[in-house]
Design a protein around this motif. Sequence first.
Motif, PDB file in Angstrom:
ATOM      1  N   ASN A  70      39.166  47.881  32.840  1.00 37.14           N
ATOM      2  CA  ASN A  70      39.789  47.914  34.281  1.00 37.14           C
ATOM      3  C   ASN A  70      38.701  48.419  35.022  1.00 37.14           C
ATOM      4  OD1 ASN A  70      40.866  47.529  36.738  1.00 37.14           O
ATOM      5  ND2 ASN A  70      42.780  48.701  35.924  1.00 37.14           N
ATOM      6  N   TRP A  71      37.362  47.973  35.327  1.00 35.94           N
ATOM      7  CA  TRP A  71      36.405  48.657  35.961  1.00 35.94           C
ATOM      8  C   TRP A  71      36.735  48.815  37.537  1.00 35.94           C
ATOM      9  CZ3 TRP A  71      32.432  44.666  33.512  1.00 35.94           C
ATOM     10  CH2 TRP A  71      32.502  44.785  32.168  1.00 35.94           C
ATOM     11  N   VAL A  72      37.760  48.166  37.905  1.00 35.62           N
ATOM     12  CA  VAL A  72      37.820  48.312  39.415  1.00 35.62           C
ATOM     13  C   VAL A  72      39.073  48.975  39.630  1.00 35.62           C
ATOM     14  CG1 VAL A  72      36.768  46.058  40.123  1.00 35.62           C
ATOM     15  CG2 VAL A  72      38.980  46.027  39.353  1.00 35.62           C
ATOM     16  N   ALA A  73      39.572  49.894  38.769  1.00 36.71           N
ATOM     17  CA  ALA A  73      40.935  50.489  38.949  1.00 36.71           C
ATOM     18  C   ALA A  73      41.981  49.888  39.644  1.00 36.71           C
ATOM     19  CB  ALA A  73      40.330  51.593  39.675  1.00 36.71           C
ATOM     20  N   LEU A  74      42.250  48.634  39.242  1.00 36.78           N
ATOM     21  CA  LEU A  74      43.252  47.725  39.846  1.00 36.78           C
ATOM     22  C   LEU A  74      44.722  48.124  39.136  1.00 36.78           C
ATOM     23  CD1 LEU A  74      43.535  45.072  41.691  1.00 36.78           C
ATOM     24  CD2 LEU A  74      43.711  43.973  39.677  1.00 36.78           C
ATOM     25  N   LYS A  75      45.664  48.265  40.105  1.00 35.56           N
ATOM     26  CA  LYS A  75      46.976  48.517  39.722  1.00 35.56           C
ATOM     27  C   LYS A  75      47.794  47.226  39.533  1.00 35.56           C
ATOM     28  CE  LYS A  75      47.747  53.198  41.712  1.00 35.56           C
ATOM     29  NZ  LYS A  75      48.652  53.950  42.410  1.00 35.56           N
ATOM     30  N   GLY A  76      48.626  47.172  38.709  1.00 39.12           N
ATOM     31  CA  GLY A  76      49.647  46.190  38.799  1.00 39.12           C
ATOM     32  C   GLY A  76      50.119  45.283  40.076  1.00 39.12           C
ATOM     33  N   PRO A  77      50.423  43.952  40.185  1.00 38.08           N
ATOM     34  CA  PRO A  77      50.433  43.297  41.489  1.00 38.08           C
ATOM     35  C   PRO A  77      51.656  43.892  42.039  1.00 38.08           C
ATOM     36  CG  PRO A  77      50.905  41.915  39.751  1.00 38.08           C
ATOM     37  CD  PRO A  77      50.113  43.104  38.917  1.00 38.08           C
ATOM     38  N   ASN A  78      52.932  44.254  41.429  1.00 34.92           N
ATOM     39  CA  ASN A  78      53.970  44.908  41.887  1.00 34.92           C
ATOM     40  C   ASN A  78      54.488  45.861  40.813  1.00 34.92           C
ATOM     41  OD1 ASN A  78      55.438  43.209  40.083  1.00 34.92           O
ATOM     42  ND2 ASN A  78      54.710  41.392  41.634  1.00 34.92           N
ATOM     43  N   LEU A  79      55.944  46.118  40.836  1.00 32.90           N
ATOM     44  CA  LEU A  79      56.554  47.198  39.976  1.00 32.90           C
ATOM     45  C   LEU A  79      56.416  46.487  38.622  1.00 32.90           C
ATOM     46  CD1 LEU A  79      58.917  49.058  42.376  1.00 32.90           C
ATOM     47  CD2 LEU A  79      56.809  49.963  41.577  1.00 32.90           C
ATOM     48  N   THR A  80      56.979  45.306  38.609  1.00 35.19           N
ATOM     49  CA  THR A  80      57.117  44.770  37.185  1.00 35.19           C
ATOM     50  C   THR A  80      56.403  43.546  36.879  1.00 35.19           C
ATOM     51  OG1 THR A  80      58.848  43.008  38.363  1.00 35.19           O
ATOM     52  CG2 THR A  80      59.827  44.956  37.577  1.00 35.19           C
ATOM     53  N   GLY A  81      55.396  43.167  37.809  1.00 34.61           N
ATOM     54  CA  GLY A  81      54.680  41.893  37.637  1.00 34.61           C
ATOM     55  C   GLY A  81      53.510  42.184  36.925  1.00 34.61           C
TER      56      GLY A  81
END
Length: 241
Positions: A70-81
């Motif tokens: 995860n080179w862009v430090a991306l978080k999940g799209p929402n709390l459960t997705g």
Amino acid sequence: MTHPRSRAGLAVAVSLALFSTSAAVAQDRSAVQRAGEQTANGLLARAGDGSYGPVTFDPDNAPFGLRNNNWVALKGPNLTGRWAGQTAANSQGFASFEDPAYAIRAFVDLVRQYQDRYKARSAADILGRYSPAGDCSGAPSVPPAERREGGGCPENQTTPPVSAVRAARAVGLRPTDDLDLFGPGGRVEHPDRLRALIDAVVTQEVGPSHCPQPPRGETWIGCRVDDGLYNRAIELLDKRG
């Protein structure tokens, strides 16, 4: 007639033998350490001469993004997705991916959503939303050890994120200029600008331990995603919509 060695001569011989053995052991250990390193396939770092070469890292000590694709430090799209290709997330919500191409694909998808939903078209608007003003990441006046999410850095509230400045400069634009990244149907209109945006974020998020950090006035970017991985990410995006 053969003369026996003196005590001094024997001591020197023993010392040399011990030194040779120690050196061999040290070389063996070094080889084991090098063997334990991994290559971040598709990620290139800038060398002093301006060329780019593969990034290697020790999985026991590397930043989260390198260890978890995860080179862009991306978080999940929402709390459960989960994003396509996401395998897990840590306690702060940062995602792990089975392949870094999925992380780049998700980032591009998110940037496209920013343009469609929020009319975020410049590097400053896009990355200001991606890295909110309360995030101290990329604030040059704040020591690296003190930069943290929710740090409330005033500098990032009044100036574009450093990653936006780098991305814009790399393609000869200002941070507030329209990048015009996506056309009808989400088609990528300017791959060079999109890639500069990706590379600037990767450089910032992977960090100085593996990606050189250029000063604000420079037009080069410390790390970049190679052609093969970028193309795979776009193919994944096109397949999933």
